[in-house]
Enzyme design. Sequence first.
Site, PDB file in Angstrom:
ATOM      1  N   HIS A  86       3.828   6.658  15.864  1.00 60.99           N
ATOM      2  CA  HIS A  86       3.442   6.605  14.457  1.00 60.99           C
ATOM      3  C   HIS A  86       2.067   5.950  14.274  1.00 60.99           C
ATOM      4  O   HIS A  86       1.490   6.023  13.193  1.00 60.99           O
ATOM      5  CB  HIS A  86       4.501   5.821  13.677  1.00 60.99           C
ATOM      6  CG  HIS A  86       4.799   6.370  12.315  1.00 60.99           C
ATOM      7  ND1 HIS A  86       4.558   7.678  11.959  1.00 60.99           N
ATOM      8  CD2 HIS A  86       5.330   5.775  11.199  1.00 60.99           C
ATOM      9  CE1 HIS A  86       4.933   7.873  10.695  1.00 60.99           C
ATOM     10  NE2 HIS A  86       5.395   6.730  10.223  1.00 60.99           N
ATOM     11  N   ASN A 133       3.966   3.089   4.690  1.00 61.95           N
ATOM     12  CA  ASN A 133       4.405   3.648   3.414  1.00 61.95           C
ATOM     13  C   ASN A 133       3.542   3.237   2.227  1.00 61.95           C
ATOM     14  O   ASN A 133       3.681   3.799   1.135  1.00 61.95           O
ATOM     15  CB  ASN A 133       5.858   3.251   3.141  1.00 61.95           C
ATOM     16  CG  ASN A 133       6.828   3.872   4.129  1.00 61.95           C
ATOM     17  OD1 ASN A 133       6.417   4.579   5.050  1.00 61.95           O
ATOM     18  ND2 ASN A 133       8.115   3.608   3.949  1.00 61.95           N
TER      19      ASN A 133
END
Length: 262
Positions: A86, A133
């Site tokens: 990620h 996020n």
Amino acid sequence: MNVAASLSSIATVRFPNCHRCFRSSKTLIPSSSVRIMSQFSSSPSASSAPPMSSNTVAVESKKPPKQPWLIVGLGNPGKKYHSTRHNVGFDMVDAIAEAEGISLSSVSFKALVGKGLIGDVPVIFAKPQTFMNKSGESVGSIVSYYKIPLKQVLVIFDDLDLPFAKLRLLPKGGHGGHNGMRSVIDHFKGSRDFPRLRIGIGRPPGKMDPVNFVLRPFTKQELEELNFTFQDGVEAVRILLLEGFNKSATFVNSAKPLEQCG
């Protein structure tokens, strides 16, 4: 010969490169002659150009400063997430910045930031430290503060739908389920019209949860393969900034397997 006839005869004489002489030897040539000859360039083809005042020359010689590009890598801060799938956006930004001799050593706008030049193009590198996020909080603030047009914001991030270590450069698009990109688009008031460089991390094996998969670290062999991907990324960004999006997209996308082109 009267004064008018004298000036007329001067105007018909060619003085290659004499615009340099006029500035340093003003006492040698009458000012009236200088005004006449200033209408001509030292370029051989410029003698037929329309008259141009000295003020016009001064204005045209000043090019407006180029607007900076913002190169953003998405990822999560902290050692826990270092070298995980990620965070490959962070890794790509590090590779490009290192190749260009730019250090991401300052902290502002909730991001690690570095500034410099690629060729003659000003560039800002950023790695948001907000966690994935909320990446848009950082990216949106930088874009707003520096008034960067969205067409000059390149966001680099991981993509489950691309084969491992493959790249794809696109001029715009959606978030594709990527929460970091979702946040960026939200902070761009829903606009999706900005370029993005996607880095393939492959699909999770078997029935592994994608959330767990993207947080897995790369193996040593995978890191070695990614080094070649990072080299391509460095070259792609140079082409993008110096030669334009189309040439960069051709470099990145055209030689890749057909499954990337869907």
